[in-house]
Design a protein around this motif. Structure first.
Motif, PDB file in Angstrom:
ATOM      1  N   ASP A 417      14.247   7.351   4.277  1.00 42.74           N
ATOM      2  CA  ASP A 417      13.974   6.532   3.096  1.00 42.74           C
ATOM      3  C   ASP A 417      13.589   5.102   3.461  1.00 42.74           C
ATOM      4  OD1 ASP A 417      13.788   6.154   0.292  1.00 42.74           O
ATOM      5  OD2 ASP A 417      15.739   5.172   0.302  1.00 42.74           O
ATOM      6  N   ALA A 421      10.351   2.978   2.326  1.00 42.58           N
ATOM      7  CA  ALA A 421      10.421   1.652   1.704  1.00 42.58           C
ATOM      8  C   ALA A 421       9.543   0.641   2.443  1.00 42.58           C
ATOM      9  CB  ALA A 421      11.870   1.172   1.682  1.00 42.58           C
ATOM     10  N   ARG A 425       5.450  -1.054   0.866  1.00 42.61           N
ATOM     11  CA  ARG A 425       5.283  -2.438   0.431  1.00 42.61           C
ATOM     12  C   ARG A 425       3.821  -2.862   0.485  1.00 42.61           C
ATOM     13  NH1 ARG A 425      10.575  -4.099   3.805  1.00 42.61           N
ATOM     14  NH2 ARG A 425      12.105  -3.525   2.224  1.00 42.61           N
TER      15      ARG A 425
END
Length: 719
Positions: A417, A421, A425
């Motif tokens: 995860d 993430a 971005r």
């Protein structure tokens, strides 16, 4: 008349909950509360021999097992047993550290381990040991002037003062300091610890002896388990806590325990000295009911399903046996514990017993307006919180036991995860992205080497189905709801299809994905069906379990603390037990047999029983044949029966694993490792007729060291 009724209530409660050999007692308070009872039970030493800050005493040989990240949060106990830093603890408390060194070529789980020389000793990486330097009652300093403050204001001020005191104690030295609360915050103790960080494995028996009988004998009596491990503490030049020692040389401990090889008999005094985990002696009836009908009930259902999968896998080949033996041990331990707790709750009729205590408590409250004002809301408040927790606790079981910790795959996939993430971005930090990719390549390699993918898929198939059957749609992850509709409830086919379309389908596919990963691949990860399922457990926990559970438990904690405060006030002047909270405690009693289900059992088990069990069921009691032959020879040649284990009615719980069992003169006669089944309810209510802890005899430990591990040098060192 009113005073007489109040006295009668207190006496009834006292008789129901406090007995001379009950409790896990704070060692610094033995002189005040316990030494007379200990003497009556047969103890030959003084309270100062057990605990004293001005002279060397037994407490200086007792150790708590922690970790590098949490060195004063103890998961077990141990003790120094020699001047050269040798430590004795349980096999099951440290077997995971040996497991990391095991391979098909060096199968320490199957064969056991003994270091012939100090240079052969294996590092127990991450394991720490802690010795309590001193205890100090700081209640007055922390609570002074807090009477008129709100709960929030009081908590903040107490925390601030605790930090200030701890900082002052740490100045100019190398100690770790903690402040712990007792009886709902009415009593506070400062704990000062010496931490040992370089711990190495010296000797451990094979798993077949350390956990003799496996799940068939766990939490049962009689036993023949050689549940022990020998470690050694070394000096570490990079850590100031061992400044009095020489770097990379065994330390010389402040104190170590002496052996007693003379044995014991039924009725003899026995004392357990260690770091018990936690007990809940003051739960209400409604809270006990939740344990029986919600937490343990669903936990048993999930772990039984997991155990069936593990057993099938381990029976396939030795490679899978090696990979899953530690996981099986951890899974079965809680499963059998929960079952035994339920038997004890039922046998004691504990819910009704607690209700009677609450009735007496309510009568006491109603005896004055002042008490009503202070405590009338306590029981109703607890019951309301527990009722709201029913759904959350059930969901928590299926999310954690059946999901995140269901097998090993969900937690592994969840580690991706962060990659998702970082790569999602708008402005991707390439340096951080590459660092994360390197970390995950190592994680992937470790996972596929340590576990079997087909077995992990079986966990998912079974536990996803259990989740669907037992949890309402409101609390189900979206992938499970969609899979039920698409596959008409055939979750086996769902998992197979998910992996056939997933980058997690094999070590090779995952490595390829990570090798060529770019920020554009974040979408591929997000759309991966296996990652989607695994991540959904974490999201359910985040959105529906964690915060709600924390909030309700925090509210419950306020009421429960008031309940404890009230209990202490109600029994003022009497000896009242503080729940275990991972701090150093003493429990004592006598070596006694037990009656269970209409059958009487003697307090001592013998080596011939091990041979008999192995002969009747060699698959379950799978001791090495050469060892069985040695046992038969020893039995034939010995003039007396050779003891393996014994039981006493000293009060223990989790965390006491590895605690030394001492005789009336403070010498070690055994090593605590388990409890007898129905007595597990002792965490909620100690009952002398049910409660027995189980210890391996020190003479049997030395027998295994001599005849199985051939540890002659160690035996010579440890006299």
């Amino acid at each position: 008349m009113l005073r007489f009724k109040l006295l009668l209530i207190c006496l009834l409660l006292s008789a129901a909950s406090v007995k001379a050999d009950e409790g896990m007692w704070i060692p610094s308070l033995l002189k005040k509360y316990n030494i007379k009872d200990m003497k009556k039970a047969g103890f030959k030493l003084s309270a100062e021999d057990v605990y004293d800050i001005n002279k060397i005493c037994l407490k200086d040989a007792i150790l708590g097992l922690g970790s590098k990240s949490n060195p004063t949060t103890f998961t077990g106990s141990g003790s120094f047993i020699s001047e050269s830093g040798l430590v004795l603890t349980n096999h099951h408390t440290v077997v995971s550290y040996l497991h990391k060194h095991s391979s098909e070529e060096l199968n320490y789980m199957r064969d056991g381990f003994y270091a012939q020389n100090k240079t052969d000793e294996l590092p127990a990486k991450g394991l720490t040991l802690a010795r309590l330097v001193r205890l100090e009652d700081v209640t007055e300093n922390l609570l002074k002037g807090t009477e008129s403050l709100s709960d929030v204001e009081k908590s903040r001020l107490v925390d601030k003062r605790a930090k200030e005191i701890s900082k002052k104690v740490r100045e100019g030295n190398h100690y770790k300091v903690k402040v712990k609360s007792y009886f709902g915050g009415t009593q506070m103790f400062l704990e000062v610890y010496e931490i040992y960080r370089d711990v190495r494995i010296v000797a451990m028996p094979p798993l077949a002896l350390g956990k003799f009988g496996g799940e068939s004998d766990n939490w049962r009596w009689p036993r023949q388990s050689a549940d022990f491990a020998v470690l050694r503490v070394y000096g570490n030049a990079n850590h100031e806590s061992l400044r009095y020692s020489i770097a990379n040389e065994p330390i010389t401990p402040v104190n170590h325990l002496e052996l007693s090889l003379k044995g014991y008999k039924e009725g003899d005094f026995a004392m357990v000295y260690g770091f018990p985990g936690s007990t809940k002696q003051y739960l209400t009836a409604r809270a006990v009911q939740q344990i029986a009908e919600v937490t343990n009930y669903h936990g048993i259902k999930i772990r039984e399903a997991k155990m069936e999968i593990i057993s099938k896998a381990m029976n396939k080949n030795e490679d899978l046996w090696l990979k899953y033996s530690d996981f099986m041990a951890k899974t079965s331990n809680s499963l059998l514990r929960w079952k035994a707790e339920l038997r004890g709750i039922e046998k004691l009729d504990l819910v009704n017993l607690k209700r009677k205590e609450e009735e007496a408590f309510t009568q006491w409250i109603n005896s004055s307006e002042e008490l009503k004002k202070k405590y009338a809301e306590v029981i109703p408040g607890i019951e309301d919180c527990v009722a709201r927790l029913d759904t959350i606790e059930k969901l928590n079981m299926y999310v954690f036991e059946g999901g995140i910790k269901g097998g090993n795959f969900v937690s592994f996939a969840g580690k991706f995860d962060m990659l998702n993430a970082i790569a999602s971005r708008k402005n991707v930090n390439e340096k951080r992205l590459n660092k994360e990719l390197r970390r995950l390549r190592v994680e992937a390699s470790n996972f596929f080497n340590a576990y079997d993918l087909e077995t992990e898929k079986e966990f998912l198939k079974t536990l996803v189905k259990l989740y669907d059957e037992n949890v309402g749609d409101k609390y189900k992850p979206k992938p499970i709801i969609e899979a039920r509709a698409k596959y008409n409830g055939n979750f086996d086919r769902y998992i197979d299809d998910a992996f056939s379309n997933s980058m997690f389908a094999s070590k090779e596919k995952l490595n390829e994905f990570l090798k060529y990963f770019t920020k554009e691949d974040a979408k591929k990860l997000q759309n991966d069906p296996v990652f989607d399922l695994c991540l959904s457990y974490f999201l359910i926990n985040k959105d529906m379990v964690y915060r709600q559970r924390v909030d309700i438990r925090k509210e419950y904690g306020k009421y429960h603390n008031k309940y404890l405060q009230a209990k202490k006030e109600m029994m003022a002047g009497q000896k009242i037990i503080a729940d275990a909270n991972r701090s150093l405690r003493v429990s004592y009693g006598n070596i006694l047999g037990i009656e269970d289900d209409g059958k009487n059992y003697a307090p001592i088990a013998y080596l011939n029983e091990l041979v008999e069990k192995n002969s009747k069921d060699p698959k379950v009691y799978a001791a090495p044949q050469a060892y069985i032959d040695t046992c038969k020879k020893a039995i034939k040649e010995s003039k007396k029966a050779i003891p393996t284990c014994f039981i006493s009615n000293s009060h223990t719980t989790g965390g006491n694993s590895g605690s030394p069992v001492l005789n009336a003169k403070g010498k070690i006669i055994g090593l605590n490792f388990d409890r007898a089944g129905n007595g597990l309810v002792g965490d909620y209510k100690y009952m002398p007729e049910l409660t027995r802890h189980i210890a391996v005899d020190i003479r049997y430990i030395r027998f295994v060291l001599e005849h199985q591990l051939h540890a002659d040098n160690l035996l010579e060192e440890w006299k």
